[in-house]
Motif scaffolding. Structure first.
Motif, mmCIF file in Angstrom:
data_model
loop_
_atom_site.group_PDB
_atom_site.id
_atom_site.type_symbol
_atom_site.label_atom_id
_atom_site.label_comp_id
_atom_site.label_asym_id
_atom_site.label_seq_id
_atom_site.Cartn_x
_atom_site.Cartn_y
_atom_site.Cartn_z
ATOM 1 N N ALA A 58 -21.736 -0.584 -17.346
ATOM 2 C CA ALA A 58 -20.498 -0.022 -17.871
ATOM 3 C C ALA A 58 -20.470 -0.045 -19.398
ATOM 4 O O ALA A 58 -19.974 0.877 -20.026
ATOM 5 C CB ALA A 58 -19.309 -0.794 -17.309
ATOM 6 N N SER A 59 -20.978 -1.106 -19.983
ATOM 7 C CA SER A 59 -20.985 -1.230 -21.441
ATOM 8 C C SER A 59 -21.929 -2.364 -21.815
ATOM 9 O O SER A 59 -22.379 -3.115 -20.961
ATOM 10 C CB SER A 59 -19.577 -1.533 -21.963
ATOM 11 N N VAL A 60 -22.209 -2.486 -23.078
ATOM 12 C CA VAL A 60 -23.045 -3.592 -23.528
ATOM 13 C C VAL A 60 -22.202 -4.857 -23.471
ATOM 14 O O VAL A 60 -21.158 -4.952 -24.103
ATOM 15 C CB VAL A 60 -23.572 -3.346 -24.955
ATOM 16 N N ASP A 61 -22.637 -5.810 -22.680
ATOM 17 C CA ASP A 61 -21.920 -7.076 -22.544
ATOM 18 C C ASP A 61 -22.655 -8.109 -23.381
ATOM 19 O O ASP A 61 -23.819 -8.416 -23.137
ATOM 20 C CB ASP A 61 -21.870 -7.489 -21.076
ATOM 21 N N SER A 62 -21.991 -8.659 -24.366
ATOM 22 C CA SER A 62 -22.634 -9.606 -25.272
ATOM 23 C C SER A 62 -22.786 -10.995 -24.669
ATOM 24 O O SER A 62 -23.458 -11.849 -25.245
ATOM 25 C CB SER A 62 -21.844 -9.697 -26.585
ATOM 26 N N ASN A 63 -22.165 -11.242 -23.505
ATOM 27 C CA ASN A 63 -22.270 -12.561 -22.884
ATOM 28 C C ASN A 63 -23.654 -12.716 -22.277
ATOM 29 O O ASN A 63 -23.986 -12.079 -21.293
ATOM 30 C CB ASN A 63 -21.200 -12.736 -21.808
ATOM 31 N N GLN A 64 -24.466 -13.570 -22.866
ATOM 32 C CA GLN A 64 -25.838 -13.749 -22.410
ATOM 33 C C GLN A 64 -26.048 -15.086 -21.717
ATOM 34 O O GLN A 64 -27.186 -15.498 -21.498
ATOM 35 C CB GLN A 64 -26.800 -13.602 -23.591
ATOM 36 N N GLY A 65 -24.980 -15.760 -21.331
ATOM 37 C CA GLY A 65 -25.115 -17.026 -20.630
ATOM 38 C C GLY A 65 -25.265 -18.195 -21.585
ATOM 39 O O GLY A 65 -25.289 -18.043 -22.796
ATOM 40 N N ASP A 66 -25.346 -19.362 -21.013
ATOM 41 C CA ASP A 66 -25.379 -20.602 -21.785
ATOM 42 C C ASP A 66 -26.769 -21.215 -21.725
ATOM 43 O O ASP A 66 -27.153 -21.814 -20.729
ATOM 44 C CB ASP A 66 -24.334 -21.561 -21.205
ATOM 45 N N ARG A 67 -27.522 -21.074 -22.802
ATOM 46 C CA ARG A 67 -28.888 -21.597 -22.844
ATOM 47 C C ARG A 67 -28.941 -23.121 -22.756
ATOM 48 O O ARG A 67 -29.956 -23.681 -22.372
ATOM 49 C CB ARG A 67 -29.595 -21.101 -24.107
ATOM 50 N N THR A 68 -27.849 -23.791 -23.128
ATOM 51 C CA THR A 68 -27.864 -25.257 -23.093
ATOM 52 C C THR A 68 -27.847 -25.811 -21.673
ATOM 53 O O THR A 68 -28.047 -27.003 -21.481
ATOM 54 C CB THR A 68 -26.677 -25.848 -23.876
ATOM 55 N N THR A 69 -27.620 -24.958 -20.673
ATOM 56 C CA THR A 69 -27.609 -25.436 -19.281
ATOM 57 C C THR A 69 -28.959 -25.243 -18.588
ATOM 58 O O THR A 69 -29.067 -25.494 -17.385
ATOM 59 C CB THR A 69 -26.513 -24.723 -18.452
ATOM 60 N N ARG A 70 -29.983 -24.821 -19.327
ATOM 61 C CA ARG A 70 -31.299 -24.586 -18.704
ATOM 62 C C ARG A 70 -31.872 -25.888 -18.145
ATOM 63 O O ARG A 70 -31.892 -26.924 -18.813
ATOM 64 C CB ARG A 70 -32.284 -23.981 -19.706
ATOM 65 N N ARG A 71 -32.336 -25.805 -16.898
ATOM 66 C CA ARG A 71 -32.956 -26.924 -16.190
ATOM 67 C C ARG A 71 -34.106 -26.365 -15.359
ATOM 68 O O ARG A 71 -34.187 -25.170 -15.111
ATOM 69 C CB ARG A 71 -31.963 -27.618 -15.246
ATOM 70 N N ILE A 72 -34.971 -27.240 -14.861
ATOM 71 C CA ILE A 72 -36.106 -26.833 -14.029
ATOM 72 C C ILE A 72 -35.782 -27.155 -12.574
ATOM 73 O O ILE A 72 -35.351 -28.269 -12.251
ATOM 74 C CB ILE A 72 -37.397 -27.569 -14.431
ATOM 75 N N GLY A 73 -36.001 -26.179 -11.697
ATOM 76 C CA GLY A 73 -35.776 -26.369 -10.274
ATOM 77 C C GLY A 73 -37.022 -26.046 -9.470
ATOM 78 O O GLY A 73 -37.992 -25.495 -9.983
ATOM 79 N N ILE A 74 -36.946 -26.378 -8.195
ATOM 80 C CA ILE A 74 -38.043 -26.081 -7.277
ATOM 81 C C ILE A 74 -37.453 -25.612 -5.953
ATOM 82 O O ILE A 74 -36.432 -26.120 -5.497
ATOM 83 C CB ILE A 74 -38.962 -27.308 -7.073
ATOM 84 N N ALA A 75 -38.098 -24.608 -5.379
ATOM 85 C CA ALA A 75 -37.754 -24.137 -4.035
ATOM 86 C C ALA A 75 -39.038 -24.183 -3.221
ATOM 87 O O ALA A 75 -40.122 -23.901 -3.742
ATOM 88 C CB ALA A 75 -37.206 -22.713 -4.088
ATOM 89 N N THR A 76 -38.943 -24.540 -1.961
ATOM 90 C CA THR A 76 -40.122 -24.627 -1.103
ATOM 91 C C THR A 76 -39.923 -23.791 0.155
ATOM 92 O O THR A 76 -38.803 -23.541 0.590
ATOM 93 C CB THR A 76 -40.419 -26.090 -0.706
ATOM 94 N N SER A 77 -41.062 -23.360 0.708
ATOM 95 C CA SER A 77 -41.025 -22.555 1.922
ATOM 96 C C SER A 77 -42.350 -22.714 2.669
ATOM 97 O O SER A 77 -43.402 -22.905 2.047
ATOM 98 C CB SER A 77 -40.814 -21.080 1.582
ATOM 99 N N ALA A 78 -42.301 -22.590 3.977
ATOM 100 C CA ALA A 78 -43.523 -22.588 4.779
ATOM 101 C C ALA A 78 -44.263 -21.260 4.628
ATOM 102 O O ALA A 78 -45.461 -21.189 4.867
ATOM 103 C CB ALA A 78 -43.192 -22.845 6.245
#
Length: 178
Positions: free
Chosen positions: A113-133
């Protein structure tokens, strides 16, 4: 000339390939949603699964492997920068990723719809893991990140944030995260 791994009109970032037990090359990459560009990787990124018969492609988009979870999950803002690895002993697969938390107005920006300047909060970056068979999922995520920033007051080198996981998995089941 340029070589495209797959045709898609959305922004993508990176790509982590692995040969699966079915003989196909499985690639996991970041895809930016809602027509947002790469600067929205903390607010609009998700992990997609693609397959090809050759490492050079072309790749076929199969599915969204990981999407942001609903708030207040620690990875409710975005999931980005995946890297896929076989677990030792044929015990399945691990997807490491960077996650951010949705802690702004409760919705993901829509850049159509338009350019949204909200790019999220970089200070909340963390490392995660997901597993699957299976490389086709479903992927099981942990309720909490596996790695986060250190203590700034204690002089930790990683006090600002952590991102871009690069694991080395050992045969004994341990991992070294770079």
């Amino acid at each position: 000339g340029a070589h495209r791994a797959f045709n898609d009109s959305l922004w993508t970032w990176g790509g982590s390939p692995v040969r699966g037990p079915d003989g196909l090359i499985h690639m996991f990459a970041s895809e930016l949603s809602n027509d947002c560009g790469v600067l929205h990787y903390c607010s609009n990124s998700r992990v997609i699964h693609l397959t090809a018969t050759s490492p050079l492609g072309p790749f076929t988009r199969r599915a969204v492997a990981l999407a942001p979870r609903p708030p207040p999950a620690w990875d409710s803002g975005a999931v980005h920068g995946p890297t896929v690895h076989a677990l030792p002993g044929g015990r399945g697969w691990a997807l490491y990723y960077t996650g951010t938390q949705l802690n702004w107005n409760g919705t993901h920006p829509n850049c159509t719809a338009s350019v949204d300047s909200n790019q999220g909060d970089r200070t909340t970056r963390r490392i995660g893991i997901a597993t699957s068979a299976s490389l086709y999922g479903p992927w099981t995520r942990r309720a909490a990140p596996i790695f986060g920033p250190g203590d700034r007051a204690a002089g930790a080198w990683d006090w600002l944030d952590v991102s871009n996981p690069t694991p080395i998995l050992f045969a004994n089941g341990t991992a070294l995260l770079l």
